[in-house]
Design an enzyme around this catalytic site. Structure first.
Site, PDB file in Angstrom:
ATOM      1  N   LYS A 107      -4.561 -47.785   2.634  1.00  0.00           N
ATOM      2  CA  LYS A 107      -3.616 -46.733   2.226  1.00  0.00           C
ATOM      3  C   LYS A 107      -2.917 -47.121   1.107  1.00  0.00           C
ATOM      4  O   LYS A 107      -2.832 -46.318   0.277  1.00  0.00           O
ATOM      5  CB  LYS A 107      -2.473 -46.480   3.460  1.00  0.00           C
ATOM      6  CG  LYS A 107      -2.918 -45.729   4.610  1.00  0.00           C
ATOM      7  CD  LYS A 107      -1.769 -45.385   5.586  1.00  0.00           C
ATOM      8  CE  LYS A 107      -2.636 -44.697   6.640  1.00  0.00           C
ATOM      9  NZ  LYS A 107      -1.355 -44.037   7.759  1.00  0.00           N
TER      10      LYS A 107
ATOM     11  N   LYS B 191     -13.801 -43.192   9.516  1.00  0.00           N
ATOM     12  CA  LYS B 191     -13.008 -42.538  10.667  1.00  0.00           C
ATOM     13  C   LYS B 191     -12.641 -41.185  10.407  1.00  0.00           C
ATOM     14  O   LYS B 191     -12.262 -41.004   9.206  1.00  0.00           O
ATOM     15  CB  LYS B 191     -11.550 -43.461  10.740  1.00  0.00           C
ATOM     16  CG  LYS B 191     -10.893 -42.984  11.940  1.00  0.00           C
ATOM     17  CD  LYS B 191      -9.568 -43.716  11.944  1.00  0.00           C
ATOM     18  CE  LYS B 191      -8.514 -42.969  11.179  1.00  0.00           C
ATOM     19  NZ  LYS B 191      -6.982 -43.604  11.119  1.00  0.00           N
TER      20      LYS B 191
ATOM     21  N   LYS C 160      -6.331 -37.498  10.054  1.00  0.00           N
ATOM     22  CA  LYS C 160      -5.765 -36.244   9.753  1.00  0.00           C
ATOM     23  C   LYS C 160      -5.252 -36.077   8.446  1.00  0.00           C
ATOM     24  O   LYS C 160      -5.052 -35.207   8.031  1.00  0.00           O
ATOM     25  CB  LYS C 160      -4.840 -36.146  10.871  1.00  0.00           C
ATOM     26  CG  LYS C 160      -3.598 -37.136  10.989  1.00  0.00           C
ATOM     27  CD  LYS C 160      -2.550 -36.755  11.766  1.00  0.00           C
ATOM     28  CE  LYS C 160      -2.250 -37.588  13.075  1.00  0.00           C
ATOM     29  NZ  LYS C 160      -1.885 -39.116  12.602  1.00  0.00           N
TER      30      LYS C 160
HETATM   31  P1  TYM Z   1      -2.391 -42.170  14.502  1.00  0.00           P
HETATM   32  O1  TYM Z   1      -1.214 -41.107  14.475  1.00  0.00           O
HETATM   33  O2  TYM Z   1      -3.185 -42.100  13.263  1.00  0.00           O
HETATM   34  O3  TYM Z   1      -3.067 -41.593  15.333  1.00  0.00           O
HETATM   35  C1  TYM Z   1      -2.704 -41.404  17.143  1.00  0.00           C
HETATM   36  C2  TYM Z   1      -3.776 -42.064  17.856  1.00  0.00           C
HETATM   37  O4  TYM Z   1      -5.084 -41.334  17.809  1.00  0.00           O
HETATM   38  C3  TYM Z   1      -5.894 -42.322  17.554  1.00  0.00           C
HETATM   39  N1  TYM Z   1      -6.859 -42.079  16.601  1.00  0.00           N
HETATM   40  C4  TYM Z   1      -8.442 -42.128  16.705  1.00  0.00           C
HETATM   41  N2  TYM Z   1      -9.131 -42.412  17.776  1.00  0.00           N
HETATM   42  C5  TYM Z   1     -10.375 -42.268  17.751  1.00  0.00           C
HETATM   43  N3  TYM Z   1     -10.998 -41.814  16.682  1.00  0.00           N
HETATM   44  C6  TYM Z   1     -10.589 -41.376  15.411  1.00  0.00           C
HETATM   45  N4  TYM Z   1     -10.978 -40.809  14.637  1.00  0.00           N
HETATM   46  C7  TYM Z   1      -9.083 -41.465  15.701  1.00  0.00           C
HETATM   47  N5  TYM Z   1      -7.892 -41.082  14.789  1.00  0.00           N
HETATM   48  C8  TYM Z   1      -6.765 -41.400  15.370  1.00  0.00           C
HETATM   49  C9  TYM Z   1      -5.220 -43.736  17.005  1.00  0.00           C
HETATM   50  O5  TYM Z   1      -5.779 -44.660  17.291  1.00  0.00           O
HETATM   51  C10 TYM Z   1      -3.883 -43.263  17.852  1.00  0.00           C
HETATM   52  O6  TYM Z   1      -4.108 -43.920  19.206  1.00  0.00           O
HETATM   53  N6  TYM Z   1       0.035 -46.061  14.029  1.00  0.00           N
HETATM   54  C11 TYM Z   1      -0.083 -45.255  14.783  1.00  0.00           C
HETATM   55  C12 TYM Z   1       1.164 -44.461  15.592  1.00  0.00           C
HETATM   56  C13 TYM Z   1       2.096 -45.309  16.226  1.00  0.00           C
HETATM   57  C14 TYM Z   1       1.882 -46.037  17.588  1.00  0.00           C
HETATM   58  C15 TYM Z   1       3.129 -46.657  17.701  1.00  0.00           C
HETATM   59  C16 TYM Z   1       0.817 -46.064  18.375  1.00  0.00           C
HETATM   60  C17 TYM Z   1       3.183 -45.745  15.655  1.00  0.00           C
HETATM   61  N7  TYM Z   1       3.809 -46.443  16.847  1.00  0.00           N
HETATM   62  C18 TYM Z   1       3.211 -47.478  18.882  1.00  0.00           C
HETATM   63  C19 TYM Z   1       0.818 -46.749  19.286  1.00  0.00           C
HETATM   64  C20 TYM Z   1       2.155 -47.523  19.944  1.00  0.00           C
HETATM   65  C21 TYM Z   1      -0.933 -44.295  14.110  1.00  0.00           C
HETATM   66  O7  TYM Z   1      -0.930 -44.138  12.776  1.00  0.00           O
HETATM   67  O8  TYM Z   1      -1.687 -43.254  14.953  1.00  0.00           O
END
Ligand code: TYM
Length: 341
Positions: free
Chosen positions: A112, A197, A200
Site C-alpha cells: 500500500k 488478490k 475492494k
Molecule cells: P479487509 O477489509 O481487506 O477484508 C475483510 C475480510 O475479507 C477477506 N478478504 C479475502 N478473502 C479471500 N479472498 C480475497 N480476495 C479477499 N479479500 C479480502 C480478508 O482476509 C478479511 O478477512 N485488516 C483487515 C480488517 C481488520 C481485521 C481486524 C480483521 C481490522 N481489524 C481484526 C480481523 C480482525 C482488512 O483489511 O480486511
C-alpha cells in the site's frame, strides 16, 4: 465458549473475495458456534487518502451487507470500531510493545505504501501502525479465533507476537488468538489478473465481482475472466492461476472440491458459465435481503448502537487490566492503593 472476532474495512464496495474468504463463514458457522463479534473497522479506512462522506456511506453499507449476508444480531455482535474507544486506547499500549522493524516488514504496508508513493501521495503514519490497531481490535475482546482470508494471516501472526510479548513483560493479560482460514477460496484472485488478490480498492472493477453487482454484470465479468493458453481444465494454482481461481470460486459457491471439479469440465467456456451462475445464485438472497434492509435504516442503526454497547462492556475491563499491567495508575485511587501510601 470460544470467542471469535473479525473485522472488515469500509474502504470500498465489498467483493466476492470478502464474502467467500470471510463473511460467509462468519454467518454460516462462527456466529452459531462461538461468542462472536464482527466489526466494521472504520478507523482503518482513514489510513489512506479518503473522502469523509464516502467513508460514512461505505460504513453504513458495509454494516448493512454484513446483516444481509446473514449475521444475526440476536446471536452475535455487530458494531462500528469508532463507537468503542477501547480499540484506540489499547492500540497505543501495543505501540509501546511493537517495534518499528516488525511494522515495516508487513506485506500489506509495503504494497500500500508503494502504491501511495506511485500516485505521488505521502504515506500516512497510521498506515504503518495499522496492524497494531488491528491487534488491539482482536486483543481487546480476548478473542480465541480470528476468521479471515489468507491476506490477513500475517497481521494475526503479529497480533500473536504482541500478545505473547506483552504477557511475558507485564504478566498474563491477553489471550493469544489463532487464525482460521476457509478450506477453499482463502484467496480469491482478480479475474483480470489472477496473480493479484481480488481487492475492494482496485482502480478498475473489471476483475472484481462486487456483492451488489447485477446478475448480468457478474456473468460478464466471469465470462471475461483471464484464463491461460492451455485448453485442458486442471487445478494448478501456480501454473494456471486463472482456471484455478475459477475452480476455487465454483467450489466455494457449490460446496465442492476444486480438484474434483476440474475433472468434470472439458472446456473453459463451460467452467466459466457454471461459475458465473453459481456466483449469481450465491449473491441472489444476499442482494434481496440488502434491499429490504436499505428500506429500514433505523433497524441497522439500532443494531449498531446495541452492538457498540455490548462490545464496550466486554472491551473496557480487558483494556483497563492492560493499563494497570503496563504500569499506569487508575484515574481514581483504589482504596488499597491510597491506604498503602
Ligand atoms: P479487509 O477489509 O481487506 O477484508 C475483510 C475480510 O475479507 C477477506 N478478504 C479475502 N478473502 C479471500 N479472498 C480475497 N480476495 C479477499 N479479500 C479480502 C480478508 O482476509 C478479511 O478477512 N485488516 C483487515 C480488517 C481488520 C481485521 C481486524 C480483521 C481490522 N481489524 C481484526 C480481523 C480482525 C482488512 O483489511 O480486511
Amino acid at each position: 465458549m470460544t470467542r471469535v472476532f473479525s473485522g472488515i474495512q469500509p474502504t470500498g464496495h465489498l467483493t466476492l473475495g470478502n464474502y467467500l474468504g470471510a463473511m460467509r463463514r462468519w454467518a454460516e458457522v462462527d456466529q452459531h458456534r462461538a461468542d462472536s463479534l464482527f466489526c466494521v473497522v472504520d478507523l482503518h479506512a482513514l489510513t489512506v487518502e479518503h473522502d469523509p462522506a464516502r467513508v460514512r456511506r461505505l460504513s453504513r453499507q458495509t454494516a448493512t451487507l454484513l446483516l444481509a449476508a446473514g449475521l444475526d444480531p440476536d446471536v452475535c455482535t455487530v458494531f462500528l470500531q469508532s463507537h468503542v474507544d477501547e480499540h484506540s486506547r489499547l492500540s497505543y499500549l501495543l505501540e509501546c510493545v511493537a517495534t518499528d522493524g516488525e511494522m515495516r516488514r508487513m506485506i500489506q504496508y509495503k504494497e500500500k505504501a508503494a502504491k501511495e508513493r506511485e500516485r505521488g501521495g505521502s504515506v500516512r503514519l497510521s498506515l504503518l501502525t495499522y496492524p497494531v490497531l488491528m491487534a488491539a481490535d482482536i486483543l481487546a475482546y480476548g478473542a480465541d479465533e480470528v476468521p479471515v482470508g489468507e491476506d490477513q494471516a500475517q497481521h494475526v501472526e503479529l497480533t500473536r507476537d504482541l500478545a505473547v510479548r506483552f504477557n511475558q513483560r507485564y504478566g498474563h493479560t491477553f489471550v493469544v488468538p489463532r487464525t482460521t482460514l476457509p478450506q477453499v477460496a482463502a484467496r480469491v484472485m482478480n479475474l483480470q489478473d489472477p496473480t493479484r488478490k481480488m481487492g475492494k480498492s482496485e482502480d478498475s472493477g473489471a476483475g472484481v465481482v462486487y456483492l451488489l453487482d447485477e446478475p448480468d454484470t457478474v456473468r460478464k465479468k466471469v465470462m471475461r475472466a483471464v484464463t491461460d493458453s492451455g485448453r485442458e481444465v486442471a487445478y494448478d494454482r501456480e501454473g494456471r492461476p486463472g482456471v484455478a481461481n475459477l475452480l476455487d470460486v465454483l467450489a466455494a459457491c457449490t460446496g465442492g472440491n476444486p480438484e474434483s471439479l476440474a475433472d468434470v469440465y472439458d472446456s473453459y467456456g463451460s467452467l466459466k458459465k457454471d461459475t458465473a451462475e453459481a456466483v449469481v445464485e450465491v449473491l441472489r438472497p444476499l442482494q434481496a435481503r440488502h434491499r429490504e434492509l436499505c428500506a429500514d435504516p433505523a433497524y441497522v442503526e439500532g443494531v449498531l448502537r446495541d452492538g457498540a454497547e455490548k462490545a464496550r462492556a466486554l472491551a473496557r475491563p480487558m483494556v483497563d487490566t492492560a493499563y494497570r499491567a503496563i504500569g499506569l495508575l487508575p484515574p481514581v485511587p483504589e482504596p488499597a492503593l491510597s491506604a498503602a501510601r
